[in-house]
Design an enzyme around this catalytic site. Sequence first.
Site, mmCIF file in Angstrom:
data_model
loop_
_atom_site.group_PDB
_atom_site.id
_atom_site.type_symbol
_atom_site.label_atom_id
_atom_site.label_comp_id
_atom_site.label_asym_id
_atom_site.label_seq_id
_atom_site.Cartn_x
_atom_site.Cartn_y
_atom_site.Cartn_z
ATOM 1 N N TYR A 98 0.828 -1.206 0.000
ATOM 2 C CA TYR A 98 0.000 0.000 0.000
ATOM 3 C C TYR A 98 0.865 1.259 0.000
ATOM 4 O O TYR A 98 0.559 2.234 -0.691
ATOM 5 C CB TYR A 98 -0.944 0.009 1.206
ATOM 6 C CG TYR A 98 -1.765 1.282 1.286
ATOM 7 C CD1 TYR A 98 -2.642 1.631 0.269
ATOM 8 C CD2 TYR A 98 -1.649 2.146 2.377
ATOM 9 C CE1 TYR A 98 -3.402 2.798 0.330
ATOM 10 C CE2 TYR A 98 -2.400 3.300 2.456
ATOM 11 C CZ TYR A 98 -3.273 3.635 1.427
ATOM 12 O OH TYR A 98 -4.005 4.799 1.494
ATOM 13 N N ARG A 106 1.142 6.489 -6.922
ATOM 14 C CA ARG A 106 -0.004 7.368 -7.182
ATOM 15 C C ARG A 106 0.436 8.829 -7.205
ATOM 16 O O ARG A 106 0.045 9.579 -8.113
ATOM 17 C CB ARG A 106 -1.073 7.150 -6.106
ATOM 18 C CG ARG A 106 -2.230 8.138 -6.190
ATOM 19 C CD ARG A 106 -3.367 7.767 -5.256
ATOM 20 N NE ARG A 106 -2.961 7.653 -3.857
ATOM 21 C CZ ARG A 106 -3.785 7.324 -2.862
ATOM 22 N NH1 ARG A 106 -5.064 7.066 -3.135
ATOM 23 N NH2 ARG A 106 -3.360 7.231 -1.620
ATOM 24 N N TYR A 153 -0.558 12.947 7.386
ATOM 25 C CA TYR A 153 -0.150 11.858 8.266
ATOM 26 C C TYR A 153 1.357 11.928 8.539
ATOM 27 O O TYR A 153 2.140 12.279 7.648
ATOM 28 C CB TYR A 153 -0.458 10.509 7.616
ATOM 29 C CG TYR A 153 -1.892 10.038 7.770
ATOM 30 C CD1 TYR A 153 -2.825 10.723 8.529
ATOM 31 C CD2 TYR A 153 -2.308 8.868 7.142
ATOM 32 C CE1 TYR A 153 -4.127 10.270 8.659
ATOM 33 C CE2 TYR A 153 -3.614 8.401 7.265
ATOM 34 C CZ TYR A 153 -4.509 9.117 8.023
ATOM 35 O OH TYR A 153 -5.799 8.644 8.140
ATOM 36 N N ARG A 196 -11.562 13.429 2.992
ATOM 37 C CA ARG A 196 -12.431 12.494 3.714
ATOM 38 C C ARG A 196 -13.799 12.352 3.052
ATOM 39 O O ARG A 196 -14.453 11.308 3.166
ATOM 40 C CB ARG A 196 -12.612 12.959 5.154
ATOM 41 C CG ARG A 196 -11.329 13.003 5.961
ATOM 42 C CD ARG A 196 -10.771 11.626 6.218
ATOM 43 N NE ARG A 196 -9.541 11.687 7.007
ATOM 44 C CZ ARG A 196 -8.770 10.653 7.285
ATOM 45 N NH1 ARG A 196 -9.107 9.453 6.819
ATOM 46 N NH2 ARG A 196 -7.670 10.783 7.984
ATOM 47 N N GLU A 220 -14.178 -1.269 6.872
ATOM 48 C CA GLU A 220 -14.164 0.102 6.376
ATOM 49 C C GLU A 220 -15.484 0.332 5.643
ATOM 50 O O GLU A 220 -16.018 -0.588 5.011
ATOM 51 C CB GLU A 220 -12.977 0.316 5.449
ATOM 52 C CG GLU A 220 -12.860 1.716 4.852
ATOM 53 C CD GLU A 220 -11.541 1.905 4.119
ATOM 54 O OE1 GLU A 220 -10.481 1.705 4.768
ATOM 55 O OE2 GLU A 220 -11.562 2.241 2.913
#
Length: 306
Positions: free
Chosen positions: A127, A134, A186, A199, A299
């Site tokens: 990830y 990305r 983060y 979000r 999730e």
Amino acid sequence: MADAEAALAETGTLALFDFGARARRDDPRCLQVALESFDAPSTLEIWQVDAPVESGVAGDLRWSAGGGWLYAAIELDERDHGGPQATAARAYEQLRAFVGQRAEHHVLRIWNYMAAINQGEGDAERYKQFCIGRAEGMGDFFAEGFPAATAIGHHGEVPLLQVYLLACDQPGQRVENPRQVSAWRYPRQYGSTPPSFARAMSLPALDALAISGTAAVVGHASAHHDDLDAQLEETLVNLEALLASAGMSAGFDTQSPLKAYVRHGVDAARVNDFLQQRLPGVPVLVLHGDICRGELLVEIDGWRYV
């Protein structure tokens, strides 16, 4: 269950997603999602607009557009592109190049599904490698702000990366959760390149909120390690905080479809029962998928309409 052929015959069908094992269709509007549904028969998700739709193929991309809305999807096999980082970079490069020259260039929502998302340790975790790729592929395309997004691991034998998006000719309004650190802020422990998403996103002219993948994260830390019920409770608190932040009334209703991604198949019935009790009447599609943090068991993402 909606009939796929009937839906595709309708003038305003923008996209159709098959969460099951049906045969693939050649129509550019169709995507066979690499996640298993716990529903039987399997479920179709259909996007429709109030306008005629055109569609086509551009390189590895499939797309459709109508009424100011754009759907674009890309599927790449990592074995052809050198692993998760290089594959993500290529996918996002192609999406950026295609969407950037369209009138519908405001990307509002993105979904990312990849194999073995938690495999690897430290910065070598797949990830985290995906997040680096990305960012490389996006470049400065989202310099003004990131779209809402989901990233989930699938269990397919083929290491396939699937990315699809919804874009518009008008911008949306990004929404953050005051209970959580914004993902792009983060700390370093979550990788050299932080996740890049809002979000949630308020969609233009539709009185709707597109909700990103939401889990039991408070601040930037995962809560209630390996406690499914507590994680579900915390996730619902986060969903309500997002609605409040977007200026929407509390709660979900029969017109607000959600997806619940469940790490362990044996937990699917418990998740379904919990959500039926806490969100009665809300349509929830329960899918078998791995959350981007190994300690998280569930999730939820979806839509909320005014």
